[in-house]
Design a protein around this motif. Structure first.
Motif, PDB file in Angstrom:
ATOM      1  N   ILE A 166     -50.173   9.311  15.237  1.00 30.30           N
ATOM      2  CA  ILE A 166     -49.839   9.082  16.640  1.00 30.30           C
ATOM      3  C   ILE A 166     -49.111  10.286  17.231  1.00 30.30           C
ATOM      4  O   ILE A 166     -49.277  10.591  18.420  1.00 30.30           O
ATOM      5  N   GLU A 178     -55.169   7.323  20.077  1.00 35.14           N
ATOM      6  CA  GLU A 178     -54.077   6.351  20.211  1.00 35.14           C
ATOM      7  C   GLU A 178     -54.591   4.937  19.961  1.00 35.14           C
ATOM      8  O   GLU A 178     -53.905   4.111  19.343  1.00 35.14           O
ATOM      9  N   TRP A 181     -54.891   4.427  16.323  1.00 32.27           N
ATOM     10  CA  TRP A 181     -53.557   4.219  15.750  1.00 32.27           C
ATOM     11  C   TRP A 181     -53.075   2.785  15.973  1.00 32.27           C
ATOM     12  O   TRP A 181     -52.543   2.150  15.049  1.00 32.27           O
ATOM     13  N   LEU A 182     -53.269   2.272  17.177  1.00 31.29           N
ATOM     14  CA  LEU A 182     -52.847   0.900  17.466  1.00 31.29           C
ATOM     15  C   LEU A 182     -53.582  -0.097  16.573  1.00 31.29           C
ATOM     16  O   LEU A 182     -52.976  -1.027  16.022  1.00 31.29           O
ATOM     17  N   ARG A 183     -54.899   0.103  16.428  1.00 33.25           N
ATOM     18  CA  ARG A 183     -55.687  -0.823  15.605  1.00 33.25           C
ATOM     19  C   ARG A 183     -55.268  -0.770  14.139  1.00 33.25           C
ATOM     20  O   ARG A 183     -55.082  -1.813  13.495  1.00 33.25           O
ATOM     21  N   SER A 185     -52.426   0.251  12.921  1.00 36.19           N
ATOM     22  CA  SER A 185     -51.063  -0.278  12.791  1.00 36.19           C
ATOM     23  C   SER A 185     -51.087  -1.801  12.757  1.00 36.19           C
ATOM     24  O   SER A 185     -50.395  -2.430  11.941  1.00 36.19           O
ATOM     25  N   PHE A 201     -49.269  -5.094  18.404  1.00 37.25           N
ATOM     26  CA  PHE A 201     -50.131  -3.909  18.354  1.00 37.25           C
ATOM     27  C   PHE A 201     -51.567  -4.253  18.745  1.00 37.25           C
ATOM     28  O   PHE A 201     -52.239  -3.449  19.405  1.00 37.25           O
ATOM     29  N   GLN A 204     -51.600  -4.433  22.545  1.00 35.58           N
ATOM     30  CA  GLN A 204     -51.578  -3.085  23.126  1.00 35.58           C
ATOM     31  C   GLN A 204     -52.935  -2.398  22.968  1.00 35.58           C
ATOM     32  O   GLN A 204     -53.405  -1.698  23.878  1.00 35.58           O
ATOM     33  N   ALA A 205     -53.555  -2.603  21.816  1.00 35.25           N
ATOM     34  CA  ALA A 205     -54.864  -1.988  21.567  1.00 35.25           C
ATOM     35  C   ALA A 205     -55.919  -2.555  22.512  1.00 35.25           C
ATOM     36  O   ALA A 205     -56.759  -1.814  23.046  1.00 35.25           O
TER      37      ALA A 205
END
Length: 231
Positions: A166, A178, A181-183, A185, A201, A204-205
């Motif tokens: 990230i 990004e 990264w969200l997925r 995480s 997360f 957010q994704a």
């Protein structure tokens, strides 16, 4: 077009043109799922490269042959090809090519259920990619390290790999990375049992996938979120 250029190279006895033409053709055939024809094209390229002592082209061809073996599910054969390619790519100081091949090697180790060896390969790929500011191979190495450590059940370094991922994504202002990264995480928090963070997360994704208008990814994320909500 590729076959026509290859034909011209044969007529002119342009050996380098033949080698790279056969590699391009082999790569294209591999992308279309024609593994047998891809292998034939690349084996011919390898024979020509060796006949004219072009070890740099030999390294490229061996790396591509590794991709063919990987696609066939022959992971240990792929590892053998990648290792041979790395020797030549190091000899000719080709850090971009070597980083790519080391990431390929990591993929093969991971597919062969050797996550510790995979982590070493990805780590070396990352070092090389950093020396040349090779952003795509850095992202690929971070994902490989994440997958390797997660597969081995070694979660702290998996989180560290995500933190590095990230940081680079923010630096590059790369929203697609990004989203990855969200997925990842969310997946790691799910594995470690932290469902509250996993949910956050995933949400957010999903929001970012909508911004990027990636409906396919959004649907997959919604499905993953539903699975943890109804556990």
């Amino acid at each position: 077009m590729l076959r026509r250029r290859l034909g011209v190279a044969r007529t002119l006895k342009d050996f380098q043109g033949q080698i790279y033409g056969l590699n391009n053709l082999g790569t294209l055939l591999l992308q279309t799922g024609n593994n047998q024809a891809a292998a034939q094209s690349l084996v011919e390229a390898l024979e020509i490269a060796r006949s004219v002592n072009n070890e740099e082209a030999e390294g490229l061809t061996l790396s591509n042959l590794g991709l063919v073996e990987f696609a066939r599910g022959n992971y240990f054969d792929a590892i053998k090809q990648y290792k041979a390619a790395i020797v030549l790519r190091r000899r000719f100081r080709d850090p971009l090519g070597e980083a790519n091949t080391r990431n390929n090697l990591g993929d093969a180790y991971l597919a062969a259920n050797l996550p510790e060896d995979a982590a070493i390969a990805y780590g070396l790929a990352l070092q090389l990619a950093r020396t040349t500011s090779d952003t795509p191979n850095q992202f690929r190495a971070f994902r490989g390290l994440f997958n390797s450590y997660t597969e081995a059940g070694n979660y702290p370094p998996a989180f560290r790999a995500l933190n590095q991922h990230i940081a680079l994504a923010k630096e590059e202002k790369d929203l697609f990375q990004e989203l990855i990264w969200l997925r990842l995480s969310a997946q790691l928090y799910t594995i470690t049992g932290d469902l509250a963070n996993a949910r956050s997360f995933y949400e957010q994704a999903i929001a970012l996938a909508r911004v990027l208008e990636d409906t396919g990814e959004e649907a997959l994320l919604q499905n993953d979120l539903a699975q943890i909500l109804y556990q």
